[in-house]
Design a protein around this motif. Sequence first.
Motif, short mmCIF file in Angstrom:
data_model
loop_
_atom_site.label_atom_id
_atom_site.label_comp_id
_atom_site.label_asym_id
_atom_site.label_seq_id
_atom_site.Cartn_x
_atom_site.Cartn_y
_atom_site.Cartn_z
N LEU A 202 -5.77 50.87 37.87
CA LEU A 202 -6.88 51.79 38.09
C LEU A 202 -8.11 50.98 38.46
O LEU A 202 -8.48 50.05 37.73
CB LEU A 202 -7.16 52.62 36.84
N LEU A 203 -8.73 51.32 39.59
CA LEU A 203 -9.94 50.65 40.05
C LEU A 203 -11.10 51.64 40.00
O LEU A 203 -11.12 52.62 40.75
CB LEU A 203 -9.74 50.13 41.48
N ILE A 204 -12.05 51.38 39.09
CA ILE A 204 -13.23 52.22 38.94
C ILE A 204 -14.38 51.55 39.67
O ILE A 204 -14.76 50.41 39.34
CB ILE A 204 -13.59 52.41 37.45
N THR A 205 -14.94 52.21 40.67
CA THR A 205 -16.03 51.60 41.43
C THR A 205 -17.38 52.17 41.00
O THR A 205 -17.49 53.31 40.59
CB THR A 205 -15.85 51.84 42.95
N THR A 206 -18.38 51.31 41.08
CA THR A 206 -19.75 51.73 40.79
C THR A 206 -20.69 50.91 41.65
O THR A 206 -20.40 49.76 41.99
CB THR A 206 -20.10 51.54 39.30
N ASP A 207 -21.82 51.49 42.02
CA ASP A 207 -22.80 50.72 42.78
C ASP A 207 -24.14 50.70 42.07
O ASP A 207 -25.12 50.25 42.63
CB ASP A 207 -22.98 51.28 44.20
N ARG A 208 -24.20 51.16 40.85
CA ARG A 208 -25.50 51.34 40.23
C ARG A 208 -25.83 50.35 39.14
O ARG A 208 -26.98 50.17 38.80
CB ARG A 208 -25.60 52.75 39.65
N LEU A 209 -24.82 49.69 38.58
CA LEU A 209 -25.11 48.80 37.44
C LEU A 209 -26.01 47.65 37.86
O LEU A 209 -26.85 47.19 37.09
CB LEU A 209 -23.81 48.27 36.85
N HIS A 210 -25.85 47.17 39.09
CA HIS A 210 -26.66 46.06 39.57
C HIS A 210 -28.12 46.45 39.70
O HIS A 210 -29.01 45.61 39.70
CB HIS A 210 -26.13 45.57 40.92
N GLY A 211 -28.38 47.74 39.79
CA GLY A 211 -29.75 48.20 39.96
C GLY A 211 -30.56 48.18 38.69
O GLY A 211 -31.77 48.37 38.72
N LEU A 212 -29.92 47.96 37.55
CA LEU A 212 -30.63 47.92 36.28
C LEU A 212 -30.80 46.48 35.85
O LEU A 212 -29.89 45.84 35.36
CB LEU A 212 -29.84 48.70 35.21
N LYS A 213 -31.98 45.93 36.04
CA LYS A 213 -32.20 44.51 35.82
C LYS A 213 -31.99 44.11 34.36
O LYS A 213 -31.59 43.00 34.06
CB LYS A 213 -33.60 44.12 36.29
N SER A 214 -32.26 45.04 33.44
CA SER A 214 -32.13 44.72 32.02
C SER A 214 -30.74 45.05 31.49
O SER A 214 -30.47 44.85 30.32
CB SER A 214 -33.17 45.51 31.22
N PHE A 215 -29.86 45.50 32.36
CA PHE A 215 -28.54 45.94 31.91
C PHE A 215 -27.56 44.79 31.96
O PHE A 215 -27.36 44.17 33.01
CB PHE A 215 -28.05 47.09 32.79
N ASN A 216 -26.94 44.48 30.84
CA ASN A 216 -25.97 43.40 30.75
C ASN A 216 -24.61 44.01 30.47
O ASN A 216 -24.27 44.30 29.32
CB ASN A 216 -26.39 42.43 29.64
N LEU A 217 -23.82 44.22 31.53
CA LEU A 217 -22.54 44.91 31.36
C LEU A 217 -21.56 44.14 30.48
O LEU A 217 -20.95 44.73 29.59
CB LEU A 217 -21.91 45.21 32.72
N PRO A 218 -21.38 42.82 30.70
CA PRO A 218 -20.46 42.11 29.80
C PRO A 218 -20.84 42.25 28.33
O PRO A 218 -19.97 42.40 27.47
CB PRO A 218 -20.59 40.64 30.27
N GLU A 219 -22.15 42.22 28.05
CA GLU A 219 -22.59 42.40 26.67
C GLU A 219 -22.27 43.81 26.17
O GLU A 219 -21.89 44.00 25.02
CB GLU A 219 -24.10 42.14 26.58
N LYS A 220 -22.40 44.78 27.06
CA LYS A 220 -22.13 46.17 26.68
C LYS A 220 -20.66 46.40 26.31
O LYS A 220 -20.35 47.13 25.38
CB LYS A 220 -22.50 47.11 27.84
N ILE A 221 -19.77 45.79 27.07
CA ILE A 221 -18.34 46.09 26.87
C ILE A 221 -17.63 45.08 25.97
O ILE A 221 -16.49 45.31 25.57
CB ILE A 221 -17.60 46.17 28.22
N ARG A 222 -18.31 43.97 25.64
CA ARG A 222 -17.66 42.91 24.86
C ARG A 222 -17.14 43.42 23.51
O ARG A 222 -16.08 43.00 23.05
CB ARG A 222 -18.64 41.75 24.66
N ASN A 223 -17.88 44.28 22.89
CA ASN A 223 -17.50 44.77 21.56
C ASN A 223 -16.72 46.07 21.59
O ASN A 223 -16.60 46.75 20.58
CB ASN A 223 -18.76 44.94 20.70
N HIS A 224 -16.19 46.40 22.76
CA HIS A 224 -15.42 47.63 22.90
C HIS A 224 -14.04 47.33 23.45
O HIS A 224 -13.87 46.47 24.30
CB HIS A 224 -16.14 48.62 23.83
#
Length: 247
Positions: A202-224
Amino acid sequence: MQPDKKQLEILLVHYFRAYYDDFPKGLISASESPDFIIRMKNRHEIGIELTRLNPASKNIPTQNQLAQIQLREQIIGLSQDLFEKTSPLKLFVKFLFSDTKEISEERQMSVAVQTVNLIRRAVIRKSSDSFFRELIPAEVLPEGLDGILIVNHPVMKISAWERANELGVSNDVVNDIRLSIHKKDEKLLRLYQKQRLNYYWLLITTDRLHGLKSFNLPEKIRNHEFHSEFQHVFLFDLIKPGIFQLV
């Protein structure tokens, strides 16, 4: 006029292949349920399903934000019209606008003209018969733009120029990922497995996460932990680009 959905899917799966080092070698064939089948020399087959990450929980834009969205859409339309007057290329183009810097109505035409000149320069020696990807960074763009993604694939017969983040920005990305996986898991059990393939991705695409300068995706998903009926699940940030294996 919007491009055929399958044309965009073909472009996206080839874009993913170009940036995922462990993408299996084999023949990619367009299909339905799943969207693609990779046939490898060892006769194993991998089904790949594409989906877009939708923000289930997002803020409702204010009147001022709605006005800015409308102006940005007009800039994109102007830019596309100006570009296609002198180029036969049918491109997939994402405009990443600034979260903090607005563009005034008086600057609309000048921003479009400057942007088109930069896009022309980026693709000047590119062939419509090849896959290519270019990113124009904020440093050279007019104020109010944080980046422009340009992708080409020969299958594209109609252009797709659009605003990144047009679906909104999620307030709970982890939950949105879970919802996307759950929705496709149900379809996998009902439809995909009838193909009797060896593996399903399954490939989930997104184009918006890069637009949030304060958003750290690896940090968000690390504990999940994410679970799925698919053997592998990937989140693909188109603009960066970034690939995160979730399962």
